[in-house]
Scaffold this active site. Sequence first.
Site, PDB file in Angstrom:
ATOM      1  N   SER A  21       0.804  -1.227   0.000  1.00  0.00           N
ATOM      2  CA  SER A  21       0.000   0.000   0.000  1.00  0.00           C
ATOM      3  C   SER A  21       0.836   1.275   0.000  1.00  0.00           C
ATOM      4  CB  SER A  21      -0.946   0.014   1.208  1.00  0.00           C
ATOM      5  OG  SER A  21      -0.224   0.191   2.419  1.00  0.00           O
ATOM      6  N   LYS A  75       0.955   4.873   6.738  1.00  0.00           N
ATOM      7  CA  LYS A  75       0.487   5.661   5.596  1.00  0.00           C
ATOM      8  C   LYS A  75       1.166   7.030   5.620  1.00  0.00           C
ATOM      9  CE  LYS A  75      -2.701   2.488   4.746  1.00  0.00           C
ATOM     10  NZ  LYS A  75      -2.578   1.540   3.620  1.00  0.00           N
TER      11      LYS A  75
END
Length: 210
Positions: A21, A75
């Site tokens: 991701s 993230k």
Amino acid sequence: MLGMVFVRSALADYYVVPTSSMYPTLLEGDRVICDRLAYDVKLPFTDVILKHVSDPQRGDVVTFTSPEDGVRLIKRLVALPGDVVEMREEKLFINGVAAAYEPTEPRSDDHLTPKREYQGQQLVYKERLGSLQHEMIVMPEREALRSFAPVKVPEGEYMMLGDNRDNSRDSRYIGLVKRELITGQVKRLMYSLNGDRYYSPRFDRFGAKI
């Protein structure tokens, strides 16, 4: 052992990157160092903030507890409290200012989403917003949430996005992240092993800055 547990819960920790991701910034098999004192001093083993150290900044790569299911995620922080955020066909807008996107070549095939996971087209861009810039990936053939209406980030909350924009379960899906759920900042790798190549070391990533 108790001392190590305390250090990892309150001072610094390390994590294995398990998914793609955050490609091309973080690769599967990267071991990252997390500074748990970058933003807040917390009561060990809890999310209770005892003292603010500094404020998270736009562009930081952070670890946090998912508000959806409690899983630890990594993230990029893209929007701060008070920001108005919008996405139009992959293009990010912060407070009405559009990010710029410059096509670039991947550093190597190892920095693209593994083919065992996705075999379609991958495009690498350098995303720029003000003085901030980083590489990101889009996958035109993959179903993903590429647009959303303007959202104002409430006080004490932050928006997180993955650099592998069409292959990330981030704030578009799990919601905004409260400050107390942020567990630290990631600035450097410890080392990296390529699981697709018999866990061979990626020596160029040992101790590398993100």
